[in-house]
Design an enzyme around this catalytic site. Structure first.
Site, PDB file in Angstrom:
ATOM      1  NE  ARG A 233      -4.367  -1.151   0.171  1.00 54.85           N
ATOM      2  CZ  ARG A 233      -4.573  -2.137  -0.712  1.00 54.85           C
ATOM      3  NH1 ARG A 233      -3.685  -2.425  -1.629  1.00 54.85           N
ATOM      4  NH2 ARG A 233      -5.698  -2.834  -0.680  1.00 54.85           N
ATOM      5  CG  HIS A 281      -3.585  -0.755  -6.766  1.00 53.79           C
ATOM      6  ND1 HIS A 281      -3.841  -0.130  -5.565  1.00 53.79           N
ATOM      7  CD2 HIS A 281      -3.729  -2.075  -6.502  1.00 53.79           C
ATOM      8  CE1 HIS A 281      -4.132  -1.020  -4.634  1.00 53.79           C
ATOM      9  NE2 HIS A 281      -4.063  -2.225  -5.185  1.00 53.79           N
TER      10      HIS A 281
HETATM   11  P1  NDP Z   1      -1.225 -10.819   5.106  1.00 57.32           P
HETATM   12  O1  NDP Z   1      -2.133 -10.290   6.167  1.00 57.32           O
HETATM   13  O2  NDP Z   1      -1.206 -12.290   4.868  1.00 57.32           O
HETATM   14  O3  NDP Z   1       0.270 -10.348   5.360  1.00 57.32           O
HETATM   15  C1  NDP Z   1       0.581  -9.105   5.897  1.00 57.32           C
HETATM   16  C2  NDP Z   1       1.954  -9.207   6.518  1.00 57.32           C
HETATM   17  O4  NDP Z   1       2.342  -7.934   7.025  1.00 57.32           O
HETATM   18  C3  NDP Z   1       1.981 -10.183   7.704  1.00 57.32           C
HETATM   19  O5  NDP Z   1       3.146 -10.962   7.629  1.00 57.32           O
HETATM   20  C4  NDP Z   1       2.040  -9.251   8.920  1.00 57.32           C
HETATM   21  O6  NDP Z   1       2.712  -9.816  10.046  1.00 57.32           O
HETATM   22  C5  NDP Z   1       2.846  -8.098   8.345  1.00 57.32           C
HETATM   23  N1  NDP Z   1       2.615  -6.871   9.102  1.00 57.32           N
HETATM   24  C6  NDP Z   1       1.490  -6.142   9.213  1.00 57.32           C
HETATM   25  N2  NDP Z   1       1.681  -5.083  10.013  1.00 57.32           N
HETATM   26  C7  NDP Z   1       2.958  -5.151  10.425  1.00 57.32           C
HETATM   27  C8  NDP Z   1       3.761  -4.353  11.288  1.00 57.32           C
HETATM   28  N3  NDP Z   1       3.275  -3.258  11.893  1.00 57.32           N
HETATM   29  N4  NDP Z   1       5.028  -4.731  11.502  1.00 57.32           N
HETATM   30  C9  NDP Z   1       5.527  -5.847  10.915  1.00 57.32           C
HETATM   31  N5  NDP Z   1       4.829  -6.645  10.075  1.00 57.32           N
HETATM   32  C10 NDP Z   1       3.565  -6.289   9.845  1.00 57.32           C
HETATM   33  O7  NDP Z   1      -1.640 -10.043   3.770  1.00 57.32           O
HETATM   34  P2  NDP Z   1      -1.355 -10.463   2.270  1.00 57.32           P
HETATM   35  O8  NDP Z   1       0.020 -10.983   2.163  1.00 57.32           O
HETATM   36  O9  NDP Z   1      -2.465 -11.279   1.735  1.00 57.32           O
HETATM   37  O10 NDP Z   1      -1.477  -9.026   1.556  1.00 57.32           O
HETATM   38  C11 NDP Z   1      -0.589  -7.989   1.904  1.00 57.32           C
HETATM   39  C12 NDP Z   1      -1.047  -6.661   1.342  1.00 57.32           C
HETATM   40  O11 NDP Z   1      -0.820  -6.611  -0.051  1.00 57.32           O
HETATM   41  C13 NDP Z   1      -2.539  -6.364   1.467  1.00 57.32           C
HETATM   42  O12 NDP Z   1      -2.862  -5.875   2.750  1.00 57.32           O
HETATM   43  C14 NDP Z   1      -2.749  -5.325   0.391  1.00 57.32           C
HETATM   44  O13 NDP Z   1      -2.578  -4.045   0.964  1.00 57.32           O
HETATM   45  C15 NDP Z   1      -1.632  -5.575  -0.597  1.00 57.32           C
HETATM   46  N6  NDP Z   1      -2.136  -6.018  -1.904  1.00 57.32           N
HETATM   47  C16 NDP Z   1      -1.813  -5.277  -3.012  1.00 57.32           C
HETATM   48  C17 NDP Z   1      -2.225  -5.671  -4.257  1.00 57.32           C
HETATM   49  C18 NDP Z   1      -1.826  -4.917  -5.472  1.00 57.32           C
HETATM   50  O14 NDP Z   1      -2.366  -5.151  -6.540  1.00 57.32           O
HETATM   51  N7  NDP Z   1      -0.848  -4.033  -5.389  1.00 57.32           N
HETATM   52  C19 NDP Z   1      -3.034  -6.887  -4.446  1.00 57.32           C
HETATM   53  C20 NDP Z   1      -3.269  -7.609  -3.234  1.00 57.32           C
HETATM   54  C21 NDP Z   1      -2.841  -7.180  -2.017  1.00 57.32           C
HETATM   55  P3  NDP Z   1       2.113 -11.123  10.791  1.00 57.32           P
HETATM   56  O15 NDP Z   1       2.275 -12.257   9.804  1.00 57.32           O
HETATM   57  O16 NDP Z   1       2.970 -11.315  11.977  1.00 57.32           O
HETATM   58  O17 NDP Z   1       0.663 -10.822  11.079  1.00 57.32           O
HETATM   59  C1  OXD Z   2      -5.724  -5.126  -3.031  1.00 58.63           C
HETATM   60  C2  OXD Z   2      -6.218  -6.087  -3.988  1.00 58.63           C
HETATM   61  O1  OXD Z   2      -5.924  -5.308  -1.824  1.00 58.63           O
HETATM   62  O2  OXD Z   2      -6.249  -5.778  -5.191  1.00 58.63           O
HETATM   63  O3  OXD Z   2      -5.083  -4.159  -3.463  1.00 58.63           O
HETATM   64  O4  OXD Z   2      -6.593  -7.203  -3.578  1.00 58.63           O
END
Ligand code: NDP
Ligand code: OXD
Length: 318
Positions: A233, A281
């Site tokens: 993000r 995006h």
């Molecule tokens: P997950 O919830 O599986 O993974 C998020 C990770 O971030 C986890 O490992 C979590 O730690 C870590 N995390 C969150 N907050 C913190 C923090 N404060 N300090 C350290 N680590 C942190 O989500 P996904 O992998 O499924 O997706 C990740 C993100 O990708 C989504 O939230 C979305 O914003 C983005 N996204 C973007 C897309 C695009 O097209 N650009 C498409 C899809 C998703 P822990 O494992 O310990 O909870």
């Molecule tokens: C996002 C998605 O979270 O496309 O950005 O899933």
């Protein structure tokens, strides 16, 4: 006799909402599917299927049982002060995970194989070969080592890179060194040559990636300096600091799929920066057919008594 609560409301900001309605209606011909704001019987709605819903919209559905977010990131939902206290299902599906790993592998390889340098040489009509380090000597650090991070790591390992991950909680992966929390961050960054952010947008991650943060990356790795890729993000990055770090040579290059404000301002200096690759995006687009089926399968399983999953955690904000 009470009314049956089993209908579906789609609350989708733009994004071909009518096409979503057609796709989902075809799967559930026996129930009503309403497209916000035209909802005739709010008390009969059991499920909200949403993308960036208007704050307060879900609170108008008094018998809501669950919300299905049409993407992996749920940050838009948690900004709603009137968000009902019901389970929020997010997307964890191969149709999203696989394209995301493709994007990450592609961008990592572009930086690893010095594509920005060769592109500049091409524009200048310059024939000059650069020294090419081996992938085994380059470390990719994944910020946000969750669902998407694990799949990307496996694919980067197959390409020969060293991979490390940073998350809130420690992970156990045979080939990926796991770092956790604030106490693990400096060591994680100090050994990273190509930083990939897959962090969600939360109050804790907001503006985390600033110049000071980028300056903790390995300055003298085999590529001659670090690169940054953000597919999580834009809220987690300080964009003026990324530009300053690039212009000062502290960062060799950046691939940005996400921005604080989307679409990116036409006046943004990122558009024409020689060391920046921009995508709109689009790292992993939601596949309407696959995700409609994903939502349908979960509704049917829930009504058969199975728990909803995977759920976002309101306390963590992702
Ligand atoms: P997950 O919830 O599986 O993974 C998020 C990770 O971030 C986890 O490992 C979590 O730690 C870590 N995390 C969150 N907050 C913190 C923090 N404060 N300090 C350290 N680590 C942190 O989500 P996904 O992998 O499924 O997706 C990740 C993100 O990708 C989504 O939230 C979305 O914003 C983005 N996204 C973007 C897309 C695009 O097209 N650009 C498409 C899809 C998703 P822990 O494992 O310990 O909870
Ligand atoms: C996002 C998605 O979270 O496309 O950005 O899933």
């Amino acid at each position: 006799m009470g009314v049956e609560v089993r209908d579906i409301a789609l609350i989708i900001d733009g994004w071909e909402a009518d096409r979503w309605a057609t796709q989902i209606s075809a799967l559930v011909p026996d129930r009503s599917v309403y497209l916000w704001p035209e909802i005739d019987h709010p008390s009969e709605i059991a499920y909200g299927v949403v993308w960036k819903p208007q704050p307060g919209a879900l609170a108008k559905l008094p018998n809501l049982k669950a919300v299905f977010n049409l993407g992996a990131g749920v940050d838009f939902l948690f900004k709603d002060p009137d968000l009902p206290d019901v389970p929020i299902v997010r997307v964890v599906d191969d149709s999203l995970t696989t394209p995301m790993s493709e994007y990450i592998a592609c961008q990592v390889l572009l930086h690893h194989r010095q594509h920005l340098t060769y592109a500049a040489q091409q524009r200048a009509g310059q024939w000059r070969e650069r020294r090419q380090p081996f992938a085994r000597d380059v470390t990719v650090g994944i910020l946000g080592f969750g669902t998407l991070g694990h799949d990307a790591a496996d694919k980067l390992l197959a390409l020969g890179f060293n991979v490390r991950g940073w998350s809130r909680s420690k992970k156990h992966h045979d080939q990926v060194e796991s770092f956790a929390g604030k106490e693990g961050l400096e060591d994680f960054l100090a050994g990273t040559d190509i930083l990939v952010s897959l962090l969600p947008a939360t109050p804790e991650t907001r503006h985390m990636i600033d110049r000071q943060f980028l300056n903790k990356l390995r300055p003298d790795g085999p590529l001659g300096g670090p690169s940054f890729i953000n597919a999580g993000r834009g809220d987690s990055q300080v964009e003026s600091d990324i530009l300053d770090a690039l212009d000062a040579g502290e960062l060799r290059g950046a691939s940005l799929d996400v921005f604080e404000t989307e679409p990116l301002d036409p006046a943004s200096p990122f558009w024409h920066h020689e060391r920046v690759i921009i995508t709109p995006h689009a790292a992993a687009a939601t596949d309407r057919k696959a995700i409609s089926a994903y939502v349908y399968d979960r509704i049917i399983a829930f009504e058969a008594g199975k728990p909803l999953a995977p759920l976002a955690d309101p306390a963590k904000g992702y």
